[in-house]
Motif scaffolding. Structure first.
Motif, PDB file in Angstrom:
ATOM      1  N   ARG A 103      10.629  49.585  44.556  1.00  0.00           N
ATOM      2  CA  ARG A 103      10.527  50.955  45.029  1.00  0.00           C
ATOM      3  C   ARG A 103       9.626  50.988  46.254  1.00  0.00           C
ATOM      4  N   LYS A 104       9.969  51.864  47.164  1.00  0.00           N
ATOM      5  CA  LYS A 104       9.127  52.060  48.340  1.00  0.00           C
ATOM      6  C   LYS A 104       9.149  53.538  48.699  1.00  0.00           C
ATOM      7  N   GLY A 105       8.090  53.979  49.346  1.00  0.00           N
ATOM      8  CA  GLY A 105       8.110  55.290  49.955  1.00  0.00           C
ATOM      9  C   GLY A 105       7.600  56.435  49.106  1.00  0.00           C
ATOM     10  N   ILE A 106       7.628  57.613  49.731  1.00  0.00           N
ATOM     11  CA  ILE A 106       7.118  58.847  49.142  1.00  0.00           C
ATOM     12  C   ILE A 106       8.189  59.918  49.256  1.00  0.00           C
ATOM     13  N   ALA A 107       8.405  60.657  48.177  1.00  0.00           N
ATOM     14  CA  ALA A 107       9.318  61.801  48.194  1.00  0.00           C
ATOM     15  C   ALA A 107       8.495  63.084  48.188  1.00  0.00           C
ATOM     16  N   ILE A 108       8.870  64.025  49.043  1.00  0.00           N
ATOM     17  CA  ILE A 108       8.199  65.324  49.110  1.00  0.00           C
ATOM     18  C   ILE A 108       9.205  66.390  48.708  1.00  0.00           C
ATOM     19  N   ALA A 109       8.892  67.121  47.652  1.00  0.00           N
ATOM     20  CA  ALA A 109       9.813  68.123  47.117  1.00  0.00           C
ATOM     21  C   ALA A 109       9.187  69.508  47.141  1.00  0.00           C
ATOM     22  N   GLY A 110      10.054  70.519  47.156  1.00  0.00           N
ATOM     23  CA  GLY A 110       9.570  71.882  46.966  1.00  0.00           C
ATOM     24  C   GLY A 110       9.917  72.841  48.072  1.00  0.00           C
ATOM     25  N   ILE A 150      10.371  57.989  53.815  1.00  0.00           N
ATOM     26  CA  ILE A 150      10.032  59.341  53.370  1.00  0.00           C
ATOM     27  C   ILE A 150      11.328  60.077  53.056  1.00  0.00           C
ATOM     28  N   SER A 151      11.353  60.779  51.937  1.00  0.00           N
ATOM     29  CA  SER A 151      12.513  61.608  51.607  1.00  0.00           C
ATOM     30  C   SER A 151      12.063  63.039  51.357  1.00  0.00           C
ATOM     31  N   ALA A 152      12.921  63.990  51.719  1.00  0.00           N
ATOM     32  CA  ALA A 152      12.629  65.411  51.588  1.00  0.00           C
ATOM     33  C   ALA A 152      13.601  66.035  50.593  1.00  0.00           C
ATOM     34  N   ILE A 153      13.080  66.900  49.719  1.00  0.00           N
ATOM     35  CA  ILE A 153      13.892  67.493  48.651  1.00  0.00           C
ATOM     36  C   ILE A 153      13.610  68.989  48.589  1.00  0.00           C
ATOM     37  N   GLY A 154      14.651  69.803  48.706  1.00  0.00           N
ATOM     38  CA  GLY A 154      14.462  71.240  48.632  1.00  0.00           C
ATOM     39  C   GLY A 154      15.746  71.979  48.901  1.00  0.00           C
ATOM     40  N   LYS A 155      15.635  73.259  49.281  1.00  0.00           N
ATOM     41  CA  LYS A 155      16.812  74.104  49.460  1.00  0.00           C
ATOM     42  C   LYS A 155      16.636  75.002  50.680  1.00  0.00           C
ATOM     43  N   ILE A 156      17.715  75.123  51.461  1.00  0.00           N
ATOM     44  CA  ILE A 156      17.721  75.986  52.637  1.00  0.00           C
ATOM     45  C   ILE A 156      18.938  76.911  52.567  1.00  0.00           C
ATOM     46  N   GLY A 157      18.957  77.921  53.418  1.00  0.00           N
ATOM     47  CA  GLY A 157      20.119  78.794  53.514  1.00  0.00           C
ATOM     48  C   GLY A 157      21.077  78.293  54.580  1.00  0.00           C
ATOM     49  N   ASP A 158      22.272  78.820  54.563  1.00  0.00           N
ATOM     50  CA  ASP A 158      23.288  78.468  55.568  1.00  0.00           C
ATOM     51  C   ASP A 158      23.127  79.407  56.753  1.00  0.00           C
ATOM     52  N   ALA A 197      18.337  59.068  41.512  1.00  0.00           N
ATOM     53  CA  ALA A 197      18.621  58.603  42.876  1.00  0.00           C
ATOM     54  C   ALA A 197      17.355  58.411  43.700  1.00  0.00           C
ATOM     55  N   LEU A 198      16.190  58.723  43.127  1.00  0.00           N
ATOM     56  CA  LEU A 198      14.933  58.584  43.861  1.00  0.00           C
ATOM     57  C   LEU A 198      14.487  57.124  43.872  1.00  0.00           C
ATOM     58  N   ASN A 199      14.222  56.614  45.055  1.00  0.00           N
ATOM     59  CA  ASN A 199      13.696  55.252  45.153  1.00  0.00           C
ATOM     60  C   ASN A 199      12.336  55.316  45.829  1.00  0.00           C
ATOM     61  N   CYS A 200      11.383  55.949  45.141  1.00  0.00           N
ATOM     62  CA  CYS A 200      10.058  56.155  45.712  1.00  0.00           C
ATOM     63  C   CYS A 200       8.996  55.722  44.708  1.00  0.00           C
ATOM     64  N   VAL A 201       7.812  55.454  45.222  1.00  0.00           N
ATOM     65  CA  VAL A 201       6.660  55.132  44.385  1.00  0.00           C
ATOM     66  C   VAL A 201       5.995  56.408  43.886  1.00  0.00           C
ATOM     67  N   LEU A 202       6.040  57.445  44.726  1.00  0.00           N
ATOM     68  CA  LEU A 202       5.282  58.669  44.478  1.00  0.00           C
ATOM     69  C   LEU A 202       6.102  59.881  44.869  1.00  0.00           C
ATOM     70  N   LEU A 203       6.109  60.906  44.014  1.00  0.00           N
ATOM     71  CA  LEU A 203       6.742  62.185  44.337  1.00  0.00           C
ATOM     72  C   LEU A 203       5.677  63.270  44.346  1.00  0.00           C
ATOM     73  N   HIS A 204       5.604  63.975  45.464  1.00  0.00           N
ATOM     74  CA  HIS A 204       4.675  65.097  45.610  1.00  0.00           C
ATOM     75  C   HIS A 204       5.483  66.378  45.691  1.00  0.00           C
ATOM     76  N   ILE A 205       5.072  67.416  44.927  1.00  0.00           N
ATOM     77  CA  ILE A 205       5.801  68.683  44.950  1.00  0.00           C
ATOM     78  C   ILE A 205       4.857  69.859  45.155  1.00  0.00           C
ATOM     79  N   GLY A 206       5.276  70.817  45.944  1.00  0.00           N
ATOM     80  CA  GLY A 206       4.525  72.029  46.187  1.00  0.00           C
ATOM     81  C   GLY A 206       5.466  73.102  46.736  1.00  0.00           C
ATOM     82  N   TYR A 207       5.195  74.394  46.573  1.00  0.00           N
ATOM     83  CA  TYR A 207       3.924  74.851  46.025  1.00  0.00           C
ATOM     84  C   TYR A 207       4.167  75.628  44.737  1.00  0.00           C
ATOM     85  N   VAL A 208       3.289  75.465  43.771  1.00  0.00           N
ATOM     86  CA  VAL A 208       3.276  76.351  42.626  1.00  0.00           C
ATOM     87  C   VAL A 208       3.029  77.779  43.131  1.00  0.00           C
ATOM     88  N   PHE A 209       3.739  78.752  42.562  1.00  0.00           N
ATOM     89  CA  PHE A 209       3.751  80.179  42.903  1.00  0.00           C
ATOM     90  C   PHE A 209       4.765  80.534  43.980  1.00  0.00           C
TER      91      PHE A 209
END
Length: 404
Positions: free
Chosen positions: A69-76, A125-133, A196-208
């Motif tokens: 595994r390598k890398g960091i995933a940022i979600a939220g 680095i991978s990015a995880i989230g949702k956007i509008g069209d 499908a995540l191939n990362c060492v660490l997943l960081h997620i924000g923000y609560v609220f």
């Protein structure tokens, strides 16, 4: 990965899971001779069997296929920031002048992911989230993609617009946000393929600011807590961040999630809302003893490795395993050089994640993170000021540090 290496990995994961060859074969609905052939390097699983193997062993498909595994995933949270710099905050009904208007990415995912990519382009680095069209969604996706960040797990919401904030910023760097949650309201764990995540660490924000993650969960307390538990089951480290919401119930939303965090990275306001201890005395002076007690409380609440708290004056790190408490003052940047501070917390977070990923000692983590945050002050946009790691390491020599 060649058949021999894959076979050895399957054998290692099978034994770690407490399974016999016969039991694993039964779970896959194949013969135990097939398992024996795999482990001896004489055969190879069908490609359709990798998803099931990943679930059984609690690892990602990429890890099964590569063995690392390598890398960091940022979600939220993903949004566009419309930054408006004003000369002053007016009283209700009065006029203030907007000196300039800039558009930039905003939110945990774009800010933290792009900052990490600018710090060190060699880290996946991978990015995880949702956007509008819509226009804002295409803008944010384009900006993230420019830095070779993996955006495959950014989904498009057909029923809601991309989230955005009007950021009203003073020349001193103080700012106020007017925010619409938009498509972030629709983002949920079902949008994330953990296998499908191939990362060492997943960081997620923000609560609220992630409504479906903030929902109550009967077993885990919150949906966020359940999600972090599921990520940890796949042997991925977890990290969390919150947003400064004066109306937020931090104990209700944050405490359940802390049980499944390896790292928690928050500011002094957010941490104090968890513990109930003020980070400042009545005269406005920083109360370091209360900050330490708050961090100890967060560790007792479940954080497994490190609690990191940051504010304008300093950064703090509490190592859960050793009980070591470290304080590093912020860089002393002259006021006439400060253009803004939008995204400074995310810049600090990116620096912290970079230090953790590279195994820095706690003091070095805080030194690097505070310098990364200081980079942000030289730009009125959220990621415009970030520098490469070599330049960040030299900033303390140029500006020195504040005195606490």
């Amino acid at each position: 990965m060649d058949t021999k290496s894959l076979g050895a990995l399957i054998a290692k994961l099978r034994k770690k899971s407490g399974l016999t060859q016969s039991k694993l074969a039964e779970m896959l609905n194949i013969s135990d001779k097939a398992i024996s052939r795999w482990e001896s390097g004489m055969g190879y699983p069908e490609i359709t069997q990798f998803p099931e193997l990943s679930k059984i062993f609690g690892v990602t498909i990429d890890y099964l296929m590569t063995g690392e595994r390598k890398g960091i995933a940022i979600a939220g949270n993903i949004l566009a920031d419309i930054v408006k710099t004003v000369d002053h905050y007016p009283k209700v009904g009065m006029l203030a002048y907007i000196d300039c208007v800039n558009k930039s990415v905003g939110g945990c995912v774009p800010n933290t992911a792009i900052n990490l990519a600018k710090i060190d382009g060699d880290i996946p680095i991978s990015a995880i989230g949702k956007i509008g069209d819509d226009e804002y969604g295409r803008y944010v996706l384009g900006e993230i993609s420019r830095y070779n960040i993996d955006t495959k797990q950014i989904s498009v919401c057909p029923s809601n617009h991309t989230s955005f904030s009007d950021v009203i910023s003073l020349p001193s760097g103080e700012r106020t946000f007017f925010h619409t949650k938009g498509s972030n309201v629709e983002f949920s764990p079902s949008d994330i393929d953990i296998t499908a995540l191939n990362c060492v660490l997943l960081h997620i924000g923000y609560v609220f600011l992630l409504d479906k993650f903030d929902m109550e969960d009967e077993e885990y307390g919150t949906v966020m807590a359940r999600f972090l538990h599921d990520v940890q089951k796949h042997s991925i480290k977890t990290s969390i961040d919150a947003v400064s919401d004066s109306n937020g119930n931090y104990k209700e939303k944050m405490l359940p999630a802390l049980k499944y965090c390896d790292y928690a990275i928050v500011n002094e306001f957010e941490s104090s809302m968890i513990s109930g201890l003020s980070p400042y005395d009545e005269d406005g002076k920083l109360n370091i003893d209360n900050i330490r007690k708050t961090m100890e409380f967060m560790a007792e609440s479940g954080v497994k490795e490190k609690v990191v708290v940051h504010c304008k004056q300093a950064g703090f790190c509490y190592d859960v395993r050793s009980g070591k408490f470290t304080v590093v003052p912020s860089l002393d940047i002259p006021k006439d050089k400060i253009k803004g501070s939008v995204g400074a917390g995310d810049a600090f977070c990116a620096g912290t994640l970079y230090g953790i990923y590279n195994g820095f000692e706690d003091e070095h983590i805080l030194e690097f993170a505070s310098a990364a945050a200081a980079c942000n002050l030289f730009s009125d946009a959220s990621v415009g000021g970030m520098k490469p790691k070599e330049e960040i390491e030299k900033m303390a020599e140029i500006y020195g540090r504040k005195k606490l």
